[in-house]
Design a protein around this motif. Structure first.
Motif, PDB file in Angstrom:
ATOM      1  N   TYR A  47       0.815  -1.207   0.000  1.00 54.05           N
ATOM      2  CA  TYR A  47       0.000   0.000   0.000  1.00 54.05           C
ATOM      3  C   TYR A  47       0.854   1.265   0.000  1.00 54.05           C
ATOM      4  O   TYR A  47       0.442   2.300   0.513  1.00 54.05           O
ATOM      5  CB  TYR A  47      -0.935  -0.006   1.217  1.00 54.05           C
ATOM      6  CG  TYR A  47      -1.867  -1.186   1.212  1.00 54.05           C
ATOM      7  CD1 TYR A  47      -3.001  -1.195   0.409  1.00 54.05           C
ATOM      8  CD2 TYR A  47      -1.605  -2.310   1.994  1.00 54.05           C
ATOM      9  CE1 TYR A  47      -3.860  -2.290   0.385  1.00 54.05           C
ATOM     10  CE2 TYR A  47      -2.449  -3.403   1.977  1.00 54.05           C
ATOM     11  CZ  TYR A  47      -3.574  -3.387   1.172  1.00 54.05           C
ATOM     12  OH  TYR A  47      -4.406  -4.468   1.151  1.00 54.05           O
ATOM     13  N   ASN A  49       1.666   3.459  -2.273  1.00 57.61           N
ATOM     14  CA  ASN A  49       1.080   4.644  -2.903  1.00 57.61           C
ATOM     15  C   ASN A  49       0.012   5.270  -2.020  1.00 57.61           C
ATOM     16  O   ASN A  49      -0.028   6.489  -1.855  1.00 57.61           O
ATOM     17  CB  ASN A  49       0.508   4.294  -4.279  1.00 57.61           C
ATOM     18  CG  ASN A  49       1.593   4.025  -5.285  1.00 57.61           C
ATOM     19  OD1 ASN A  49       2.430   4.875  -5.537  1.00 57.61           O
ATOM     20  ND2 ASN A  49       1.595   2.834  -5.850  1.00 57.61           N
ATOM     21  N   THR A  50      -0.840   4.444  -1.449  1.00 56.68           N
ATOM     22  CA  THR A  50      -1.881   4.939  -0.553  1.00 56.68           C
ATOM     23  C   THR A  50      -1.258   5.553   0.698  1.00 56.68           C
ATOM     24  O   THR A  50      -1.653   6.638   1.140  1.00 56.68           O
ATOM     25  CB  THR A  50      -2.844   3.807  -0.151  1.00 56.68           C
ATOM     26  OG1 THR A  50      -3.440   3.282  -1.342  1.00 56.68           O
ATOM     27  CG2 THR A  50      -3.907   4.279   0.801  1.00 56.68           C
ATOM     28  N   ASN A  51      -0.271   4.866   1.256  1.00 56.75           N
ATOM     29  CA  ASN A  51       0.397   5.379   2.455  1.00 56.75           C
ATOM     30  C   ASN A  51       1.119   6.693   2.182  1.00 56.75           C
ATOM     31  O   ASN A  51       1.130   7.591   3.022  1.00 56.75           O
ATOM     32  CB  ASN A  51       1.362   4.341   3.009  1.00 56.75           C
ATOM     33  CG  ASN A  51       0.646   3.128   3.558  1.00 56.75           C
ATOM     34  OD1 ASN A  51      -0.519   3.193   3.917  1.00 56.75           O
ATOM     35  ND2 ASN A  51       1.341   2.006   3.614  1.00 56.75           N
ATOM     36  N   ARG A  53       0.255   8.931  -0.069  1.00 61.97           N
ATOM     37  CA  ARG A  53      -0.765   9.984  -0.201  1.00 61.97           C
ATOM     38  C   ARG A  53      -1.289  10.411   1.177  1.00 61.97           C
ATOM     39  O   ARG A  53      -1.481  11.598   1.437  1.00 61.97           O
ATOM     40  CB  ARG A  53      -1.902   9.514  -1.091  1.00 61.97           C
ATOM     41  CG  ARG A  53      -2.874  10.604  -1.430  1.00 61.97           C
ATOM     42  CD  ARG A  53      -3.859  10.150  -2.491  1.00 61.97           C
ATOM     43  NE  ARG A  53      -4.783  11.214  -2.785  1.00 61.97           N
ATOM     44  CZ  ARG A  53      -4.679  12.030  -3.813  1.00 61.97           C
ATOM     45  NH1 ARG A  53      -3.676  11.902  -4.650  1.00 61.97           N
ATOM     46  NH2 ARG A  53      -5.576  12.969  -4.013  1.00 61.97           N
ATOM     47  N   GLU A  54      -1.510   9.441   2.065  1.00 62.27           N
ATOM     48  CA  GLU A  54      -1.966   9.771   3.421  1.00 62.27           C
ATOM     49  C   GLU A  54      -0.911  10.587   4.171  1.00 62.27           C
ATOM     50  O   GLU A  54      -1.235  11.541   4.876  1.00 62.27           O
ATOM     51  CB  GLU A  54      -2.312   8.498   4.185  1.00 62.27           C
ATOM     52  CG  GLU A  54      -3.565   7.818   3.683  1.00 62.27           C
ATOM     53  CD  GLU A  54      -3.821   6.465   4.328  1.00 62.27           C
ATOM     54  OE1 GLU A  54      -2.948   5.968   5.084  1.00 62.27           O
ATOM     55  OE2 GLU A  54      -4.888   5.891   4.060  1.00 62.27           O
TER      56      GLU A  54
END
Length: 67
Positions: A47, A49-51, A53-54
């Protein structure tokens, strides 16, 4: 390469996850200098990419509080 630009915060791709410790870096501009806020390795983090962005959103909020 800049993946996503939020103004004073960027998500940057450093290339192959085999060649660097963090192939995704969240960078922020503090006092005119770009510094790493947090790094992620997409080889070991499904994750990343998601991490990233967060983490970028957290960095944006931190910079807003400082101004």
């Amino acid at each position: 390469m800049i993946v996503k630009d939020f103004g004073l915060v960027r998500i940057v791709s450093e290339g192959s996850p085999f060649d660097v410790a963090y192939d995704l870096k969240v960078m922020w501009n503090r006092d005119g200098i770009w510094e790493m806020y947090q790094g992620f390795n997409s080889l070991s983090d499904d994750y990343a990419n998601t991490n990233a962005r967060e983490a970028a959103m957290r960095a944006v909020k931190e910079l807003e509080v400082r101004t």
